[in-house]
Design a protein around this motif. Structure first.
Motif, PDB file in Angstrom:
ATOM      1  N   ALA A 195     -19.111  -6.119  40.670  1.00  0.00           N
ATOM      2  CA  ALA A 195     -18.135  -6.904  41.186  1.00  0.00           C
ATOM      3  C   ALA A 195     -17.072  -7.505  40.122  1.00  0.00           C
ATOM      4  O   ALA A 195     -16.083  -7.561  40.506  1.00  0.00           O
ATOM      5  N   LEU A 196     -17.685  -7.543  38.796  1.00  0.00           N
ATOM      6  CA  LEU A 196     -16.763  -7.787  37.781  1.00  0.00           C
ATOM      7  C   LEU A 196     -15.862  -6.723  37.408  1.00  0.00           C
ATOM      8  O   LEU A 196     -14.493  -7.026  37.270  1.00  0.00           O
ATOM      9  N   ILE A 197     -16.224  -5.648  37.657  1.00  0.00           N
ATOM     10  CA  ILE A 197     -15.361  -4.308  37.497  1.00  0.00           C
ATOM     11  C   ILE A 197     -14.417  -4.329  38.436  1.00  0.00           C
ATOM     12  O   ILE A 197     -13.010  -4.231  38.372  1.00  0.00           O
ATOM     13  N   ALA A 198     -14.690  -4.825  39.796  1.00  0.00           N
ATOM     14  CA  ALA A 198     -13.452  -4.790  40.829  1.00  0.00           C
ATOM     15  C   ALA A 198     -12.545  -6.157  40.700  1.00  0.00           C
ATOM     16  O   ALA A 198     -11.340  -6.067  40.782  1.00  0.00           O
ATOM     17  N   ALA A 199     -13.349  -7.112  40.138  1.00  0.00           N
ATOM     18  CA  ALA A 199     -12.326  -8.464  39.915  1.00  0.00           C
ATOM     19  C   ALA A 199     -11.206  -8.185  38.907  1.00  0.00           C
ATOM     20  O   ALA A 199     -10.052  -8.710  39.075  1.00  0.00           O
ATOM     21  N   LEU A 200     -11.722  -7.448  38.097  1.00  0.00           N
ATOM     22  CA  LEU A 200     -10.781  -6.984  36.596  1.00  0.00           C
ATOM     23  C   LEU A 200      -9.694  -6.147  37.156  1.00  0.00           C
ATOM     24  O   LEU A 200      -8.585  -6.058  36.521  1.00  0.00           O
ATOM     25  N   GLY A 201     -10.012  -5.471  38.478  1.00  0.00           N
ATOM     26  CA  GLY A 201      -8.782  -4.820  39.134  1.00  0.00           C
ATOM     27  C   GLY A 201      -7.907  -5.478  39.719  1.00  0.00           C
ATOM     28  O   GLY A 201      -6.754  -5.176  40.159  1.00  0.00           O
ATOM     29  N   LEU A 202      -8.031  -6.938  39.938  1.00  0.00           N
ATOM     30  CA  LEU A 202      -7.002  -7.930  40.375  1.00  0.00           C
ATOM     31  C   LEU A 202      -5.710  -8.236  39.395  1.00  0.00           C
ATOM     32  O   LEU A 202      -4.839  -8.541  39.811  1.00  0.00           O
ATOM     33  N   ILE A 203      -6.083  -8.018  38.102  1.00  0.00           N
ATOM     34  CA  ILE A 203      -5.201  -7.897  37.131  1.00  0.00           C
ATOM     35  C   ILE A 203      -4.110  -6.951  37.276  1.00  0.00           C
ATOM     36  O   ILE A 203      -4.592  -5.657  37.433  1.00  0.00           O
ATOM     37  N   PRO A 204      -2.752  -7.107  37.596  1.00  0.00           N
ATOM     38  CA  PRO A 204      -1.711  -6.191  37.721  1.00  0.00           C
ATOM     39  C   PRO A 204      -1.967  -4.884  36.633  1.00  0.00           C
ATOM     40  O   PRO A 204      -2.087  -5.071  35.554  1.00  0.00           O
ATOM     41  N   LYS A 205      -1.932  -3.839  37.489  1.00  0.00           N
ATOM     42  CA  LYS A 205      -1.904  -2.576  36.590  1.00  0.00           C
ATOM     43  C   LYS A 205      -0.511  -2.184  36.189  1.00  0.00           C
ATOM     44  O   LYS A 205       0.491  -2.673  36.845  1.00  0.00           O
ATOM     45  N   ILE A 206      -0.278  -1.399  35.318  1.00  0.00           N
ATOM     46  CA  ILE A 206       0.986  -0.797  34.569  1.00  0.00           C
ATOM     47  C   ILE A 206       0.818   0.657  35.046  1.00  0.00           C
ATOM     48  O   ILE A 206      -0.152   1.185  34.241  1.00  0.00           O
ATOM     49  N   LEU A 210       1.646   4.329  34.479  1.00  0.00           N
ATOM     50  CA  LEU A 210       2.415   5.127  33.408  1.00  0.00           C
ATOM     51  C   LEU A 210       3.227   6.475  34.155  1.00  0.00           C
ATOM     52  O   LEU A 210       3.048   6.557  35.271  1.00  0.00           O
ATOM     53  N   ALA A 211       4.324   6.928  33.223  1.00  0.00           N
ATOM     54  CA  ALA A 211       5.089   7.849  33.885  1.00  0.00           C
ATOM     55  C   ALA A 211       4.541   9.127  34.560  1.00  0.00           C
ATOM     56  O   ALA A 211       4.952   9.582  35.707  1.00  0.00           O
ATOM     57  N   PHE A 212       3.129   9.358  34.095  1.00  0.00           N
ATOM     58  CA  PHE A 212       2.596  10.649  34.555  1.00  0.00           C
ATOM     59  C   PHE A 212       1.451  10.234  35.424  1.00  0.00           C
ATOM     60  O   PHE A 212       0.607  11.119  35.668  1.00  0.00           O
ATOM     61  N   GLY A 213       1.302   9.036  36.072  1.00  0.00           N
ATOM     62  CA  GLY A 213       0.748   8.729  37.324  1.00  0.00           C
ATOM     63  C   GLY A 213      -0.787   7.889  37.013  1.00  0.00           C
ATOM     64  O   GLY A 213      -1.379   7.751  37.740  1.00  0.00           O
ATOM     65  N   VAL A 214      -1.099   7.759  35.614  1.00  0.00           N
ATOM     66  CA  VAL A 214      -2.375   6.949  35.403  1.00  0.00           C
ATOM     67  C   VAL A 214      -2.181   5.435  34.964  1.00  0.00           C
ATOM     68  O   VAL A 214      -1.341   5.221  34.194  1.00  0.00           O
ATOM     69  N   PRO A 215      -2.874   4.749  35.470  1.00  0.00           N
ATOM     70  CA  PRO A 215      -2.536   3.419  35.560  1.00  0.00           C
ATOM     71  C   PRO A 215      -3.390   2.626  34.398  1.00  0.00           C
ATOM     72  O   PRO A 215      -4.322   2.925  34.043  1.00  0.00           O
ATOM     73  N   VAL A 216      -2.861   1.781  33.745  1.00  0.00           N
ATOM     74  CA  VAL A 216      -3.587   0.869  32.607  1.00  0.00           C
ATOM     75  C   VAL A 216      -3.885  -0.032  33.453  1.00  0.00           C
ATOM     76  O   VAL A 216      -3.242  -1.012  33.791  1.00  0.00           O
ATOM     77  N   THR A 217      -5.268  -0.340  33.341  1.00  0.00           N
ATOM     78  CA  THR A 217      -5.907  -1.403  33.775  1.00  0.00           C
ATOM     79  C   THR A 217      -6.774  -2.128  33.027  1.00  0.00           C
ATOM     80  O   THR A 217      -7.255  -1.550  31.999  1.00  0.00           O
ATOM     81  N   ALA A 218      -7.284  -3.441  33.524  1.00  0.00           N
ATOM     82  CA  ALA A 218      -8.461  -3.938  32.735  1.00  0.00           C
ATOM     83  C   ALA A 218      -9.709  -3.573  33.141  1.00  0.00           C
ATOM     84  O   ALA A 218     -10.734  -4.177  32.658  1.00  0.00           O
ATOM     85  N   GLN A 219      -9.871  -2.635  34.097  1.00  0.00           N
ATOM     86  CA  GLN A 219     -11.183  -2.414  34.635  1.00  0.00           C
ATOM     87  C   GLN A 219     -12.121  -1.546  33.607  1.00  0.00           C
ATOM     88  O   GLN A 219     -13.206  -1.436  33.719  1.00  0.00           O
ATOM     89  N   SER A 220     -11.399  -0.949  32.610  1.00  0.00           N
ATOM     90  CA  SER A 220     -12.289  -0.332  31.648  1.00  0.00           C
ATOM     91  C   SER A 220     -12.948  -1.204  30.727  1.00  0.00           C
ATOM     92  O   SER A 220     -14.145  -0.987  30.155  1.00  0.00           O
ATOM     93  N   LEU A 221     -12.269  -2.622  30.640  1.00  0.00           N
ATOM     94  CA  LEU A 221     -13.063  -3.510  29.811  1.00  0.00           C
ATOM     95  C   LEU A 221     -14.478  -3.915  30.781  1.00  0.00           C
ATOM     96  O   LEU A 221     -15.437  -4.057  30.066  1.00  0.00           O
ATOM     97  N   GLY A 222     -14.247  -3.811  32.008  1.00  0.00           N
ATOM     98  CA  GLY A 222     -15.381  -3.896  32.610  1.00  0.00           C
ATOM     99  C   GLY A 222     -16.619  -3.055  32.348  1.00  0.00           C
ATOM    100  O   GLY A 222     -17.672  -3.419  32.427  1.00  0.00           O
ATOM    101  N   VAL A 223     -16.101  -1.795  32.361  1.00  0.00           N
ATOM    102  CA  VAL A 223     -17.142  -0.500  31.940  1.00  0.00           C
ATOM    103  C   VAL A 223     -17.684  -0.850  30.437  1.00  0.00           C
ATOM    104  O   VAL A 223     -18.962  -0.724  30.469  1.00  0.00           O
ATOM    105  N   MET A 224     -16.866  -1.432  29.747  1.00  0.00           N
ATOM    106  CA  MET A 224     -17.295  -1.445  28.412  1.00  0.00           C
ATOM    107  C   MET A 224     -18.653  -2.692  28.344  1.00  0.00           C
ATOM    108  O   MET A 224     -19.499  -2.663  27.767  1.00  0.00           O
ATOM    109  N   LEU A 225     -18.273  -3.810  29.069  1.00  0.00           N
ATOM    110  CA  LEU A 225     -19.091  -4.920  29.249  1.00  0.00           C
ATOM    111  C   LEU A 225     -20.158  -4.536  30.032  1.00  0.00           C
ATOM    112  O   LEU A 225     -21.420  -5.172  29.712  1.00  0.00           O
ATOM    113  N   CYS A 226     -20.302  -3.699  30.906  1.00  0.00           N
ATOM    114  CA  CYS A 226     -21.421  -3.194  31.722  1.00  0.00           C
ATOM    115  C   CYS A 226     -22.380  -2.521  30.565  1.00  0.00           C
ATOM    116  O   CYS A 226     -23.452  -2.923  30.587  1.00  0.00           O
ATOM    117  N   GLY A 227     -21.950  -1.748  29.677  1.00  0.00           N
ATOM    118  CA  GLY A 227     -22.805  -1.225  28.678  1.00  0.00           C
ATOM    119  C   GLY A 227     -23.409  -2.280  27.452  1.00  0.00           C
ATOM    120  O   GLY A 227     -24.366  -2.361  27.299  1.00  0.00           O
TER     121      GLY A 227
END
Length: 181
Positions: free
Chosen positions: A13-24, A26-43
């Motif tokens: 749920a934390l990873i999902a909640a971090l997805g609520l932070i607006p994404k940016i 990039l020009a090649f289609g991959v978004p910068v999100t806060a969800q990778s922070l959730g992945v780090m915190l999971c570990g």
């Protein structure tokens, strides 16, 4: 057992909640999100196995079509998109991050969790992400690697935040940092 299940669900749920932070995006289609922070915190907080399971639960929910990724995205199609490599790398990144925190017992937890987040949550995750981008975008590995350099400053900041949050949590509620149990 019940506590483990609750913590796994909570961190999914934390990873999902971090997805609520607006994404940016990039020009090649991959978004910068806060969800990778959730992945780090999971570990760093849950440890290797439980952290990977939390991320897997999150990915199953995304695959089922729940709009849990940043920008309200969900569904199987995301697993063939330019960011697919990052998605496939999420559970491995959480596992490696957690394994490092579990095994590296000496040293300040802020530093241990921060370094573990850099190794697992950035280096390992980028390996998957680069390969995924190369395949889906028809780029060479060096070209895909060059595209990921835009993520590095933000991800280093996320790794530092993961280290600080994990350490603060360990001081406030030591029993909640399962990676150190």
């Amino acid at each position: 057992m019940e506590r483990n299940v609750a913590m796994i669900a909570l961190f999914a749920a934390l990873i999902a909640a971090l997805g609520l932070i607006p994404k940016i995006t990039l020009a090649f289609g991959v978004p910068v999100t806060a969800q990778s922070l959730g992945v780090m915190l999971c570990g760093t907080v849950l440890g290797a196995r439980r952290g990977a399971l939390a991320v897997l639960l999150f990915l199953v929910l995304v695959a089922l079509g729940l709009p849990l990724l940043s920008g309200g995205r969900g569904g199987l199609g995301l697993f063939t998109s330019p960011s697919a490599g990052f998605l496939f790398g999420f559970p491995v990144a959480a596992f490696v991050t957690g394994l490092i925190v579990e095994k590296w017992r000496n040293g300040p937890l802020t530093i241990v969790a921060g370094v573990a987040s850099v190794i697992g949550g950035i280096v390992v995750l980028y390996i998957f992400g680069i390969v995924g981008m190369a395949v889906t975008l028809g780029k060479t590995i060096p070209e895909a690697t060059a595209l990921t350099t835009a993520f590095i400053p933000g991800d280093l900041l996320k790794a530092a935040i993961a280290g600080m949050v994990t350490s603060a949590l360990a001081k406030a509620r030591p029993q909640s940092v399962l990676s150190r149990a």
